[in-house]
Design an enzyme around this catalytic site. Structure first.
Site, PDB file in Angstrom:
ATOM      1  N   SER A 173       0.700  -0.622   0.072  1.00  0.00           N
ATOM      2  CA  SER A 173       0.138   0.125  -0.467  1.00  0.00           C
ATOM      3  C   SER A 173       1.186   1.479  -0.014  1.00  0.00           C
ATOM      4  O   SER A 173       1.576   1.168  -0.849  1.00  0.00           O
ATOM      5  CB  SER A 173      -0.995   0.362   1.159  1.00  0.00           C
ATOM      6  OG  SER A 173      -1.585   0.708   1.111  1.00  0.00           O
ATOM      7  N   THR A 174       0.340   2.537   1.237  1.00  0.00           N
ATOM      8  CA  THR A 174       1.470   2.978   0.752  1.00  0.00           C
ATOM      9  C   THR A 174       2.976   3.171   0.452  1.00  0.00           C
ATOM     10  O   THR A 174       3.369   2.536   1.770  1.00  0.00           O
ATOM     11  CB  THR A 174       1.367   3.826   2.114  1.00  0.00           C
ATOM     12  OG1 THR A 174      -0.203   4.139   2.805  1.00  0.00           O
ATOM     13  CG2 THR A 174       1.682   5.454   2.435  1.00  0.00           C
ATOM     14  N   HIS A 199      -2.306  -1.129  -3.501  1.00  0.00           N
ATOM     15  CA  HIS A 199      -3.703  -0.043  -3.476  1.00  0.00           C
ATOM     16  C   HIS A 199      -4.066   0.709  -3.997  1.00  0.00           C
ATOM     17  O   HIS A 199      -2.823   1.636  -3.796  1.00  0.00           O
ATOM     18  CB  HIS A 199      -4.046   0.490  -1.649  1.00  0.00           C
ATOM     19  CG  HIS A 199      -3.858  -0.912  -1.265  1.00  0.00           C
ATOM     20  ND1 HIS A 199      -3.884  -0.788   0.392  1.00  0.00           N
ATOM     21  CD2 HIS A 199      -4.842  -2.167  -0.717  1.00  0.00           C
ATOM     22  CE1 HIS A 199      -4.512  -2.384   1.224  1.00  0.00           C
ATOM     23  NE2 HIS A 199      -4.281  -2.838   0.000  1.00  0.00           N
ATOM     24  N   MET A 292       0.203   0.982   4.870  1.00  0.00           N
ATOM     25  CA  MET A 292      -0.704   1.251   6.006  1.00  0.00           C
ATOM     26  C   MET A 292      -1.902   0.281   6.162  1.00  0.00           C
ATOM     27  O   MET A 292      -2.361  -0.066   5.468  1.00  0.00           O
ATOM     28  CB  MET A 292      -1.284   2.567   6.332  1.00  0.00           C
ATOM     29  CG  MET A 292      -2.380   3.499   4.984  1.00  0.00           C
ATOM     30  SD  MET A 292      -2.629   4.836   5.210  1.00  0.00           S
ATOM     31  CE  MET A 292      -3.502   4.883   3.274  1.00  0.00           C
ATOM     32  N   ASP A 295      -4.718  -5.225   5.775  1.00  0.00           N
ATOM     33  CA  ASP A 295      -5.151  -5.908   4.478  1.00  0.00           C
ATOM     34  C   ASP A 295      -4.130  -6.295   4.222  1.00  0.00           C
ATOM     35  O   ASP A 295      -2.862  -5.980   4.032  1.00  0.00           O
ATOM     36  CB  ASP A 295      -5.200  -4.834   3.440  1.00  0.00           C
ATOM     37  CG  ASP A 295      -6.175  -5.593   2.263  1.00  0.00           C
ATOM     38  OD1 ASP A 295      -6.514  -6.408   2.907  1.00  0.00           O
ATOM     39  OD2 ASP A 295      -5.468  -5.068   1.238  1.00  0.00           O
TER      40      ASP A 295
END
Length: 353
Positions: A173-174, A199, A292, A295
């Site tokens: 993600s991030t 993401h 973050m 998931d």
């Protein structure tokens, strides 16, 4: 009594955008959260530069197209002279996506897509995403870029005496676009197929896949239809659909799944990982990278329980140690590694050592 007297840990934000409407909108959104305070806004980078000195913000939101100095040029100056967490406010277009990835490469922590039309009806989603990403940026590790800048980018040779691995799965993600690139650019061209869930919004996933394909030796592509998995290829989930792996006729496939978001994400790393864990007899290597939230942690645990070798990126090299940290805390991980050691470790396991 203001926010600062109530909470000394309030996040100070500087909003930089040439649109007065957007400056007011972002200020109202961010100030609605008790943990965030917009200390100032600026209409251009020249104005922003003086306000950084005056207000010492914790996070900056930054538009890309502005007068006097464009956002990318200003971002480069920030990262060279006074590194700090920056969240880009990017147009949801192909051009906007390409420029945004350049911003992430320079050092921006994350980005929020700017609704192209009808901001009013998209306000709730914009509010939740912006607040979440500013809070994430405030605790991010912005010092990792320099620590990984000189790592090798050449693919590692796969030993001839390699063992049977059917699939490599990666979730992030991030900070994940740069992390995924750092991993797969070192993977050999004859490695097993790689499936990836990042993401990312639609349009941006298309741009990311294009960038991957230009910068790595593997064939990288965004998947939008059912596709058979082949060695030497890396498959990225699109930004608006889940990607799941199935086995049919002795072959592994990916297919698109339009079910609701999982852990508030679509594509979801958990959806990808869990789909692999449900296939009997698949030898899989899996890695969860910076991001973050949580998931992918449950899915990684299921893969580990099915015998997969599972890796988490370590805290020191992660922009945000949310997803990998959750996986470690859940006991889903067999190895915790710095980003630069993940690809060599994967190749070592392909070689059976």
């Amino acid at each position: 009594m203001n926010k600062f007297s109530k909470n000394k840990n309030v996040i100070k934000v500087l909003v930089v955008d040439d649109s007065a409407f957007i400056r007011v909108l972002l200020t109202e959104i961010l100030d609605s959260d008790p943990d965030i305070s917009v200390v100032a806004s600026a209409s251009d980078p020249i104005d922003a530069r003086s306000k950084i000195k005056k207000y010492n913000p914790d996070v900056i939101t930054l538009d890309i197209e502005m007068p006097k100095m464009d956002g990318l040029t200003f971002l480069r100056k920030i990262m060279r002279l006074r590194p700090m967490p920056v969240v880009m406010f990017s147009t949801l277009t192909q051009k906007g996506a390409d420029i945004t990835f350049e911003a992430l490469k320079i050092g921006a922590v994350d980005f929020v897509p700017k609704p192209a039309v009808d901001i009013k009806n998209n306000l709730d989603s914009l509010r939740s995403e912006l607040i979440e990403k500013v809070k994430c940026a405030a605790v991010s590790n912005i010092g990792i870029k320099d620590s990984t800048a000189h790592q090798s980018t050449s693919p590692i040779d796969l030993p001839e005496s390699s063992k049977k691995v059917d699939l490599i799965a990666i979730g992030a993600s991030t900070g994940g676009t740069e992390a995924i690139l750092a991993v797969i650019r070192r993977m050999p061209t004859n490695c097993p197929p790689i499936v990836m869930a990042q993401h990312i919004p639609d349009v941006f996933s298309t741009s990311f896949a294009k960038r991957l394909n230009e910068e790595v030796a593997l064939h990288a592509k965004e998947v939008r239809d059912s596709t058979v998995l082949e060695p030497g290829n890396a498959y990225l989930a699109p930004g608006h659909m889940h990607m799941v792996v199935k086995k049919r006729g002795g072959q592994l496939w990916v297919k698109m799944d339009d079910s609701p978001p999982v852990n508030r994400h679509k594509p979801s790393v958990d959806m990808l990982f869990k789909s692999i864990s449900q296939i009997d007899g698949v030898n899989c290597l899996a890695a969860i990278l910076t991001g973050m939230g949580k998931d992918g942690a449950e899915g990684l645990l299921e893969l580990k329980q099915k015998g997969a070798f599972t890796i988490a990126q370590d805290e020191r090299t992660s922009v945000v140690w949310g997803m990998p940290g959750a996986a470690v805390g859940m006991g889903a991980v067999k190895a915790v590694l710095p980003l630069q050691e993940i690809a060599p470790n994967l190749v070592k396991r392909l070689g059976g050592r």
